[in-house]
Motif scaffolding. Sequence first.
Motif, PDB file in Angstrom:
ATOM      1  N   GLU A 107      46.753  63.522  87.413  1.00  0.00           N
ATOM      2  CA  GLU A 107      45.698  64.036  88.289  1.00  0.00           C
ATOM      3  C   GLU A 107      46.277  64.416  89.649  1.00  0.00           C
ATOM      4  OE1 GLU A 107      42.376  64.646  90.812  1.00  0.00           O
ATOM      5  OE2 GLU A 107      43.925  63.173  91.176  1.00  0.00           O
ATOM      6  N   ARG A 108      47.130  63.526  90.200  1.00  0.00           N
ATOM      7  CA  ARG A 108      47.711  63.794  91.519  1.00  0.00           C
ATOM      8  C   ARG A 108      48.660  64.995  91.483  1.00  0.00           C
ATOM      9  NH1 ARG A 108      45.458  62.577  95.850  1.00  0.00           N
ATOM     10  NH2 ARG A 108      43.851  63.264  94.447  1.00  0.00           N
ATOM     11  N   LEU A 109      49.454  65.084  90.406  1.00  0.00           N
ATOM     12  CA  LEU A 109      50.448  66.151  90.328  1.00  0.00           C
ATOM     13  C   LEU A 109      49.813  67.514  90.043  1.00  0.00           C
ATOM     14  CD1 LEU A 109      53.529  64.765  88.342  1.00  0.00           C
ATOM     15  CD2 LEU A 109      53.432  65.464  90.730  1.00  0.00           C
ATOM     16  N   PHE A 110      48.872  67.534  89.090  1.00  0.00           N
ATOM     17  CA  PHE A 110      48.392  68.829  88.596  1.00  0.00           C
ATOM     18  C   PHE A 110      46.919  69.085  88.899  1.00  0.00           C
ATOM     19  CE2 PHE A 110      51.572  67.439  85.307  1.00  0.00           C
ATOM     20  CZ  PHE A 110      52.585  68.259  85.753  1.00  0.00           C
ATOM     21  N   LEU A 153      37.727  76.470  83.613  1.00  0.00           N
ATOM     22  CA  LEU A 153      38.538  76.897  82.479  1.00  0.00           C
ATOM     23  C   LEU A 153      40.020  76.576  82.686  1.00  0.00           C
ATOM     24  CD1 LEU A 153      38.719  78.463  79.863  1.00  0.00           C
ATOM     25  CD2 LEU A 153      39.071  80.505  81.223  1.00  0.00           C
ATOM     26  N   TYR A 154      40.496  76.693  83.945  1.00  0.00           N
ATOM     27  CA  TYR A 154      41.916  76.448  84.188  1.00  0.00           C
ATOM     28  C   TYR A 154      42.284  74.997  83.929  1.00  0.00           C
ATOM     29  CZ  TYR A 154      42.717  81.119  85.976  1.00  0.00           C
ATOM     30  OH  TYR A 154      42.856  82.472  86.072  1.00  0.00           O
ATOM     31  N   GLY A 155      41.335  74.078  84.176  1.00  0.00           N
ATOM     32  CA  GLY A 155      41.587  72.677  83.850  1.00  0.00           C
ATOM     33  C   GLY A 155      41.798  72.493  82.357  1.00  0.00           C
ATOM     34  N   LEU A 156      40.980  73.216  81.580  1.00  0.00           N
ATOM     35  CA  LEU A 156      41.112  73.157  80.127  1.00  0.00           C
ATOM     36  C   LEU A 156      42.475  73.685  79.695  1.00  0.00           C
ATOM     37  CD1 LEU A 156      39.347  72.630  77.530  1.00  0.00           C
ATOM     38  CD2 LEU A 156      38.899  75.049  77.527  1.00  0.00           C
ATOM     39  N   LEU A 157      42.878  74.828  80.292  1.00  0.00           N
ATOM     40  CA  LEU A 157      44.165  75.427  79.914  1.00  0.00           C
ATOM     41  C   LEU A 157      45.319  74.506  80.291  1.00  0.00           C
ATOM     42  CD1 LEU A 157      43.592  79.136  80.989  1.00  0.00           C
ATOM     43  CD2 LEU A 157      43.501  78.152  78.719  1.00  0.00           C
ATOM     44  N   LEU A 158      45.243  73.925  81.488  1.00  0.00           N
ATOM     45  CA  LEU A 158      46.339  73.071  81.935  1.00  0.00           C
ATOM     46  C   LEU A 158      46.465  71.835  81.056  1.00  0.00           C
ATOM     47  CD1 LEU A 158      47.994  72.647  85.006  1.00  0.00           C
ATOM     48  CD2 LEU A 158      46.906  70.510  84.436  1.00  0.00           C
TER      49      LEU A 158
END
Lengths: 322, 295
Positions: B88-91, B101-106
């Motif tokens: 969580e802290r890093l990304f 959506l970007y959270g899902l992709l990451l």
Amino acid sequence: MATALDPAANMYGRKPGRSLAVAFAVMVALFAIGPFVTYPVFLMNALCFSLFACAFNLLIGYVGLASFGHALFFGWASYVTAFTAKSWGLSPELAIVAGMAAAAVLGVVVGSLAIRRQGIYFAMITLALSQMMYFFALQAKFTGGEDGIQGVPRGRLFGMFDLSDEMTMYAFVVVVVLAGFLLIYRIINSPFGEVLKAIRENEQRAVSLGYAVDRYKLVAFVLSATLSGLAGSLKALVFQLASLTDVHWTMSGDVLLMTLLGGLGTVFGPVVGAFVVVAMQTYLAPFGQWVLVIQGAVFVICVLAFRRGIVGEIARLLRVAL
Amino acid sequence: MFEIFGIPSQALFGQLLLGLINGSFYALLSLGLAVIFGMLNIINFAHGAQYMMGAFAAYLLLQYLGLNYWGALVIAPLVIGAIGIVIERLFLQHLRKLDPLYGLLLTFGLALVIEGLFRNAYGSSGQPYQVPPALQGGRNLGFMFLPNYRAWVIALSVVVCFATWFAIERTRLGSYLRAATENPVLVRAFGINVPRMVALTYGFGVALAALAGVMAAPIYNVSPQMGSDLIIVVFAVVVIGGMGSIMGAVLTGFALGIVEGLTKVFYPEASNTVIFVLMAIVLLIRPAGLFGRRA
């Protein structure tokens, strides 16, 4: 919601037509000299995925709908084409039409279910439905289960061109992929395409302007599914094989990676992304599972630092539309 | 021994039990997804991979440190949860202002990386993990045989799910959490460290997945791909239940496990797909999900 999805590829177009025309000419030239430089099968594979990624980009890049289940259309079209060409002896063009028709029907069913929810739910629904169809493919008789459908005849196109000849097949694939590419370009620049972009930018406003948003989304979904099916059908003929790999969710992940890496919402991005990813998979194959690790890492890097993608970044640097 | 609808009771209750076991895992995993979604507004695609990491943590702790099941049940979720906080802290904290959506992709990318690394190290075949001695054997209930370990899994997951619900819906900490979900800026103005709370929430959701992984280790083999297929079913569970309510996620998880178990008895061919079919039906009738609020 989706302004973040559009990395502003078209914002810098001073003369949008010219940069696109130049890029298109370069692309066609590269396709023409390609088979004299590297293996035609590698190129045909990458071309099929280019079309797949462009069809996928039509949905995610221009309507802002992120499907995690596009392997469904790609894989099932390839099954139908392989089956009709092998067991019914259909000519290649008819087998491809059959595959596209199957993908269109599936697109109507999946699309009308999935557009009932927005955002990440849309992604989860398409993923779940494609997993369901994966299990059907695993259990159904005609798909050949784990073996897939092997030894699919390429046949004679329109009864005239013998597709078992590698260069004839290559020419056919190039023509079909370019036709699909131009059709998608035409769609996104039509009045219909403008409405799609309006939905992407602000769905509520599009609704309040009187557009039947759900109907536009469904038509875009079916178009994307059908063209993905065309790509899958082509791939079945190129490799003379339809298998479970093409309906598995990892394939949906692959096409997502291609589009994201090339540039969401750019015209040429998916093509570039497809070539990069296919090359990566081909040349890294000896390293086994590291391919998975590298693909995952590329995903993470793209999302964190590189959201415009390769073509999006180039377009920004050159201040042109690509 | 008797029959119900022409099915021997042994088979019927046996499959019901299996359904409840699967349901326990669906409930724990969809609970974790719902907790994370509530706070971070992202779908944690790496949830299946983190569940797999929990199972591997139990296996590795036993293999290299000689730590038994009971130790792993505590240590593995803590370790994997801590890794979650680092993630969580890093990304993830950098994605807060972007489309969900970007959270899902990451997290999808992270899931690929994690699965690939474990496949490199341990191959695709499963590693066996023994049921702890205290829970071996079982008892005969008259109408069926109940293995002790399975009874333990169901009981533990019910307790954990209820405790989580209680912590979020009925305690002061939980009320901060819910308030921060509604309006993070305002809650920060009251002097509560919202970013730290977000990181801890993600860590907690990940720890729930790891706990499920430890519990699953003696039942299924410990293998790198054990999470990826499961997570897709859990997504369908989440779509059916709707992520608006904690209790809804838990109940849907258990109920769908039972439905799946019954399908195995009456129409085994459909047991892989029944949850997806139910998802399609729910979307037609109640698009927001059984417990969902219209977004």
